[in-house]
Design a protein around this motif. Structure first.
Motif, PDB file in Angstrom:
ATOM      1  N   TYR A  87       0.646  -1.161  -0.027  1.00  0.00           N
ATOM      2  CA  TYR A  87       0.024   0.215  -0.134  1.00  0.00           C
ATOM      3  C   TYR A  87       0.794   1.048   0.224  1.00  0.00           C
ATOM      4  O   TYR A  87       0.389   2.241  -0.655  1.00  0.00           O
ATOM      5  CB  TYR A  87      -0.733  -0.077   1.122  1.00  0.00           C
ATOM      6  N   VAL A  95      -9.907  -0.583  -0.360  1.00  0.00           N
ATOM      7  CA  VAL A  95      -9.478  -1.828  -0.416  1.00  0.00           C
ATOM      8  C   VAL A  95     -10.733  -2.546  -0.238  1.00  0.00           C
ATOM      9  O   VAL A  95     -11.571  -2.260   0.534  1.00  0.00           O
ATOM     10  CB  VAL A  95      -8.420  -2.402   0.711  1.00  0.00           C
ATOM     11  N   ALA A 110      -5.511  -2.730   5.553  1.00  0.00           N
ATOM     12  CA  ALA A 110      -5.994  -1.457   5.184  1.00  0.00           C
ATOM     13  C   ALA A 110      -6.567  -0.658   6.334  1.00  0.00           C
ATOM     14  O   ALA A 110      -6.512   0.440   6.458  1.00  0.00           O
ATOM     15  CB  ALA A 110      -6.914  -1.914   4.162  1.00  0.00           C
ATOM     16  N   CYS A 117     -12.354   0.733   3.709  1.00  0.00           N
ATOM     17  CA  CYS A 117     -12.555  -0.733   3.166  1.00  0.00           C
ATOM     18  C   CYS A 117     -13.946  -1.101   3.220  1.00  0.00           C
ATOM     19  O   CYS A 117     -15.069  -0.641   3.591  1.00  0.00           O
ATOM     20  CB  CYS A 117     -11.958  -1.667   4.280  1.00  0.00           C
TER      21      CYS A 117
END
Length: 386
Positions: A87, A95, A110, A117
């Motif tokens: 990342y 994500v 994440a 997310c």
């Protein structure tokens, strides 16, 4: 909106990878960049994510045996660290996890880095990994109106999306149901999912053998079989004088689905999505050992619509199959009606709606579900089950 980066994280089965691939295709059409996190099985599924950036991360699997828990936790921790390093360079706006243990470290990374997310649940019962993540993610995308094991407190961030399908399947929705006269060829497609299903090889040929001779003579079968079953099944169809095309894998499954009059299959999430998108009537035999019996739950909406007959595996005998085949197949008008009802049970805009949701994640979507009727087309899931 400009080009943005998204990471899709999915377990290594077709049920996880295919909806992720459909979303990736749509996001790339919109000008975005996509990377996939999966395991070795997922990276090797043919016809998906070819040419895309793929990352294989260690992913621990928690089983009933506590002796393996420490090693599983270590692998998840290692996978999370690797995802965080990815990342740093890829800089994703969001994500999206599609379930399966390979998705867990990716989403955990994440969350640690405060990257928006979401999780997408393909089945009618929330899977283990998505249950673990449900409280922390910004949004939950559901494929069914009723989702077992989805706690009521998460309904405010749950969106009824459906299951994204491949473009080749979406195209079938605009095509008419294959013409069928009382004397015309009757095409049967038999598929047991990515791994095949021996129960279908054992029962289907003998079930078709019990049909009236006039009906049987019109049949043409395409069947996916396990390698160990295929020669036996081929010999049985030859004995019955039923033309049969058998293979362990059907790379052109959407094309086969397009000309099928009826499908005999397991009730995996991708199978249900493809049947209801294309509008194909089916006889479904849910896998009885599926976690939380989710395949039976998957079949519920399609069965209630009148687009499918569901037979428990313990009741799936040649005689029962022949009975259901005659109910659906002997009258062209009845078959056409079942096809229309299957079509009505589908979510044809699932790929578009999921892409809309993903794009909004990076713009502060937060935890509020979008109510029905908004321009995005997203619909709020109406019921969960604790």
């Amino acid at each position: 909106m400009g080009k943005r980066h998204f990471v899709l994280a999915a377990g290594g089965t077709g049920g996880h990878i295919i909806p992720a691939f459909a979303l990736a295709t749509e996001l790339k059409k919109r000008g975005h960049y996509v990377a996939l996190i999966t395991d070795e099985r997922g990276a090797a599924i043919p016809g998906t994510f070819e040419g895309d950036e793929k990352h294989i991360l260690p992913a621990g699997r928690f089983t009933k045996n506590p002796l393996g828990w420490f090693a599983a936790a270590q692998n998840i921790w290692r996978g999370r660290a690797m995802a965080r390093r990815l990342y740093e360079s890829f800089n994703p706006e969001a994500v999206i996890g599609f379930g399966g243990y390979p998705a867990l470290p990716a989403v955990l990374a994440a969350l640690k880095d405060d990257i928006p997310c979401a999780v997408h649940e393909q089945n009618a019962v929330l899977g283990r990994v998505n249950r673990l993540l449900a409280s922390q993610v910004d949004a939950i995308a559901a494929a069914y109106k009723q989702v077992g094991r989805l706690k009521d407190k998460y309904l405010g961030k749950t969106h009824l999306i459906g299951n994204p399908v491949r473009e080749e399947v979406s195209i079938l929705r605009s095509q008419p149901f294959p013409a069928l006269s009382e004397e015309g060829i009757f095409r049967v497609l038999v598929t047991g999912g990515s791994q095949g299903a021996s129960i279908l090889s054992n029962v289907v040929p003998d079930g078709l053998a019990l049909l009236p001779l006039s009906f049987r003579r019109r049949m043409q079968v395409t069947q996916q079989c396990r390698e160990e079953d295929i020669e036996r099944v081929r010999d049985r169809y030859a004995d019955l004088a039923i033309p049969a095309d058998l293979a362990t894998y059907l790379p052109d499954l959407p094309e086969r689905l397009g000309w099928a009059h009826i499908v005999i299959a397991r009730a995996g999430a991708s199978t249900i999505a493809e049947l209801t998108t294309a509008g194909r009537p089916a006889i479904l035999v849910p896998l009885p050992i599926a976690t939380d019996d989710h395949q039976t739950a998957n079949a519920r909406e399609m069965e209630a619509s009148g687009g499918a007959r569901v037979i428990k595996q313990s009741h799936f005998t040649p005689a029962e199959l022949a009975k259901q085949m005659q109910k659906l197949g002997l009258e062209p008008e009845a078959l056409m009606n079942a096809a229309g009802r299957a079509r009505n049970a589908g979510y044809p805009n699932a790929t578009r709606d999921l892409a809309d949701l993903v794009e909004r994640l990076g713009q502060g979507l937060g935890g509020e579900a979008i109510p029905a009727g908004q321009p995005s087309g997203l619909r709020t899931a109406v019921q969960g089950a604790s």
